[in-house]
Scaffold this motif. Structure first.
Motif, PDB file in Angstrom:
ATOM      1  N   SER A  87      13.844 -12.367 -16.678  1.00  0.00           N
ATOM      2  CA  SER A  87      14.707 -11.187 -16.806  1.00  0.00           C
ATOM      3  C   SER A  87      14.103 -10.178 -17.778  1.00  0.00           C
ATOM      4  O   SER A  87      14.180  -8.962 -17.551  1.00  0.00           O
ATOM      5  CB  SER A  87      16.119 -11.584 -17.248  1.00  0.00           C
ATOM      6  OG  SER A  87      16.114 -12.137 -18.558  1.00  0.00           O
ATOM      7  N   GLN A  88      13.460 -10.645 -18.847  1.00  0.00           N
ATOM      8  CA  GLN A  88      12.804  -9.726 -19.785  1.00  0.00           C
ATOM      9  C   GLN A  88      11.632  -9.004 -19.111  1.00  0.00           C
ATOM     10  O   GLN A  88      11.441  -7.801 -19.309  1.00  0.00           O
ATOM     11  CB  GLN A  88      12.316 -10.493 -21.016  1.00  0.00           C
ATOM     12  CG  GLN A  88      13.413 -10.853 -22.000  1.00  0.00           C
ATOM     13  CD  GLN A  88      14.121  -9.644 -22.560  1.00  0.00           C
ATOM     14  OE1 GLN A  88      15.335  -9.496 -22.437  1.00  0.00           O
ATOM     15  NE2 GLN A  88      13.355  -8.757 -23.184  1.00  0.00           N
ATOM     16  N   TYR A  89      10.843  -9.734 -18.335  1.00  0.00           N
ATOM     17  CA  TYR A  89       9.748  -9.096 -17.597  1.00  0.00           C
ATOM     18  C   TYR A  89      10.285  -8.017 -16.659  1.00  0.00           C
ATOM     19  O   TYR A  89       9.739  -6.917 -16.560  1.00  0.00           O
ATOM     20  CB  TYR A  89       8.983 -10.138 -16.768  1.00  0.00           C
ATOM     21  CG  TYR A  89       8.114 -11.093 -17.554  1.00  0.00           C
ATOM     22  CD1 TYR A  89       7.722 -10.815 -18.865  1.00  0.00           C
ATOM     23  CD2 TYR A  89       7.666 -12.276 -16.974  1.00  0.00           C
ATOM     24  CE1 TYR A  89       6.923 -11.700 -19.562  1.00  0.00           C
ATOM     25  CE2 TYR A  89       6.851 -13.166 -17.668  1.00  0.00           C
ATOM     26  CZ  TYR A  89       6.491 -12.874 -18.966  1.00  0.00           C
ATOM     27  OH  TYR A  89       5.690 -13.740 -19.667  1.00  0.00           O
ATOM     28  N   GLU A  90      11.363  -8.354 -15.958  1.00  0.00           N
ATOM     29  CA  GLU A  90      11.915  -7.418 -14.976  1.00  0.00           C
ATOM     30  C   GLU A  90      12.529  -6.196 -15.654  1.00  0.00           C
ATOM     31  O   GLU A  90      12.407  -5.067 -15.145  1.00  0.00           O
ATOM     32  CB  GLU A  90      12.962  -8.136 -14.119  1.00  0.00           C
ATOM     33  CG  GLU A  90      13.501  -7.329 -12.962  1.00  0.00           C
ATOM     34  CD  GLU A  90      12.476  -7.012 -11.882  1.00  0.00           C
ATOM     35  OE1 GLU A  90      12.825  -6.272 -10.948  1.00  0.00           O
ATOM     36  OE2 GLU A  90      11.319  -7.497 -11.969  1.00  0.00           O
ATOM     37  N   ILE A  91      13.159  -6.396 -16.797  1.00  0.00           N
ATOM     38  CA  ILE A  91      13.723  -5.271 -17.548  1.00  0.00           C
ATOM     39  C   ILE A  91      12.603  -4.323 -17.980  1.00  0.00           C
ATOM     40  O   ILE A  91      12.735  -3.094 -17.893  1.00  0.00           O
ATOM     41  CB  ILE A  91      14.512  -5.788 -18.771  1.00  0.00           C
ATOM     42  CG1 ILE A  91      15.828  -6.425 -18.309  1.00  0.00           C
ATOM     43  CG2 ILE A  91      14.799  -4.662 -19.765  1.00  0.00           C
ATOM     44  CD1 ILE A  91      16.476  -7.301 -19.351  1.00  0.00           C
ATOM     45  N   GLY A  92      11.484  -4.893 -18.436  1.00  0.00           N
ATOM     46  CA  GLY A  92      10.351  -4.063 -18.812  1.00  0.00           C
ATOM     47  C   GLY A  92       9.818  -3.271 -17.632  1.00  0.00           C
ATOM     48  O   GLY A  92       9.465  -2.086 -17.764  1.00  0.00           O
ATOM     49  N   ARG A  93       9.760  -3.896 -16.454  1.00  0.00           N
ATOM     50  CA  ARG A  93       9.284  -3.198 -15.260  1.00  0.00           C
ATOM     51  C   ARG A  93      10.228  -2.061 -14.888  1.00  0.00           C
ATOM     52  O   ARG A  93       9.788  -0.946 -14.563  1.00  0.00           O
ATOM     53  CB  ARG A  93       9.172  -4.181 -14.090  1.00  0.00           C
ATOM     54  CG  ARG A  93       8.609  -3.555 -12.811  1.00  0.00           C
ATOM     55  CD  ARG A  93       8.660  -4.522 -11.647  1.00  0.00           C
ATOM     56  NE  ARG A  93      10.002  -4.749 -11.164  1.00  0.00           N
ATOM     57  CZ  ARG A  93      10.624  -3.961 -10.272  1.00  0.00           C
ATOM     58  NH1 ARG A  93      10.004  -2.896  -9.787  1.00  0.00           N
ATOM     59  NH2 ARG A  93      11.839  -4.236  -9.868  1.00  0.00           N
ATOM     60  N   LEU A  94      11.521  -2.305 -14.928  1.00  0.00           N
ATOM     61  CA  LEU A  94      12.499  -1.281 -14.573  1.00  0.00           C
ATOM     62  C   LEU A  94      12.439  -0.102 -15.523  1.00  0.00           C
ATOM     63  O   LEU A  94      12.552   1.060 -15.109  1.00  0.00           O
ATOM     64  CB  LEU A  94      13.910  -1.887 -14.558  1.00  0.00           C
ATOM     65  CG  LEU A  94      14.175  -2.926 -13.464  1.00  0.00           C
ATOM     66  CD1 LEU A  94      15.529  -3.585 -13.678  1.00  0.00           C
ATOM     67  CD2 LEU A  94      14.101  -2.296 -12.079  1.00  0.00           C
TER      68      LEU A  94
END
Length: 354
Positions: free
Chosen positions: A184-191
């Motif tokens: 979820s942290q990786y995805e938040i950074g991508r978003l």
């Protein structure tokens, strides 16, 4: 890394502000429409962005790692799109950086600086792909997607309840860290990078995950086995510390005594912690590429002090994931792309020492 490369990078860091001023002045001469598009504040932003670009360029030269700069360019290009800055604007900015370096930067290794910059200029025109980190081979893909939905909608209570429900259903805390929190942290950074969420949302989501992680401590916190000790810290002014915090937690779950020092730890304080806690392994994290040379300097400091020279040193973070040889360049004993791999690397390092 040669002395010439190091001094070239250091010289560039020292001159970044002056060079960025020249670049900004010239760009607004060539593109007077920038003032209409972005106002006076645009000049300030252009100079600051030029300083950042020069800092990343300097770091790639210091570490002889062009990918540190090209990856930054990929990131910057996408980020600036969200602010109405075109690839043409960025190309002009980089060409002006090139021009100012040719005219005003004097160093015997200037050719290498220009080579790294040219790779960055080429990167501007390349098409980028930013795939989601929530992929089918994640056994908890649907669960992390739901957790992320709660975070992005601002539902902290529901996010916590969702994690509690997963734990009640039998997911281990280790898997919760690996498949839910980390992804979820990786995805938040991508978003955020793609401009789909604001920096405020990114900070909120991270804060909620940190809160939930803290709330889980009573379920697993033990006393360790007193035989293996890890000290973990972020280098320099690095603020991206949640990944290292999760690494320290997983080491603790594995029976280590861990001392997570977090961000903004002075070098001398880290050395004192190594001695005080009788550390076997030190984990050093850097997320921003322009902090990598600080990792190298910190490792050299640890090696030079007779009270800490024995400790094994692991490094991790995005720059080391990008360049598979960078951990050796900074003088570390090992590198791991994630927490589970770090446990294995640390075990191997201690076995070698014995």
């Amino acid at each position: 890394m040669s002395i010439q490369q190091y001094t070239a990078g250091e010289s560039l860091l020292m001159q970044a502000g002056a060079l960025a001023e020249l670049v900004t002045h010239k760009q607004y001469e060539l593109q007077p429409d920038l003032l209409q598009r972005f106002g006076d504040n645009g000049k300030i932003k252009t100079k600051q962005d030029s300083i950042y670009s020069l800092n990343y360029l300097a770091e790639s030269v210091i570490m002889n790692s062009p990918i540190l700069f090209t990856q930054y360019v990929s990131w910057l290009k996408k980020l600036l799109e969200g602010f109405g800055i075109t690839q043409e604007d960025l190309s002009i900015n980089f060409r002006l950086i090139q021009e100012m370096l040719v005219e005003h930067f004097d160093h015997t290794d200037k050719a290498m600086v220009l080579e790294h910059l040219d790779l960055g200029i080429q990167q501007i025109g390349k098409k980028e792909e930013y795939a989601s980190f929530i992929i089918d081979d994640n056994p908890y893909a649907a669960d992390v997607a739901q957790y992320l939905e709660y975070l992005l909608s601002g539902n902290r209570r529901q996010a916590l309840d969702w994690i509690v429900r997963l734990l009640d259903e039998g997911i281990s805390i280790q898997h919760t860290y690996k498949y839910i929190f980390q992804i979820s942290q990786y995805e938040i950074g991508r978003l955020w990078h793609e401009g789909k969420i604001t920096v405020g949302q990114e900070h909120f989501c991270t804060a909620v995950t940190q809160f939930i992680i803290s709330s889980l401590y009573p379920q697993w916190m033990g006393n360790g086995n007193k035989e293996r000790c890890l000290v973990a810290a972020c280098v320099g002014s690095e603020q991206h510390e949640i990944g290292l915090r999760m690494l320290a937690d997983l080491f603790e779950m594995d029976g280590w005594d861990t001392y997570y020092l977090g961000a903004n730890v002075p070098n001398r304080s880290l050395l004192q912690a190594i001695v005080s806690y009788k550390a076997d392994v030190v984990a050093i994290s850097a997320t921003m590429a322009y902090h990598v040379h600080l990792v190298k300097e910190l490792i050299a400091l640890i090696r030079q002090d007779p009270t800490t020279s024995h400790v094994k040193i692991m490094v991790g973070g995005l720059p080391f994931n990008l360049d598979s040889h960078l951990w050796q360049e900074v003088g570390a004993d090992g590198y791991a792309p994630g927490a589970e791999e770090a446990l294995e690397v640390a075990g191997d390092l201690l076995s070698l020492r014995k």
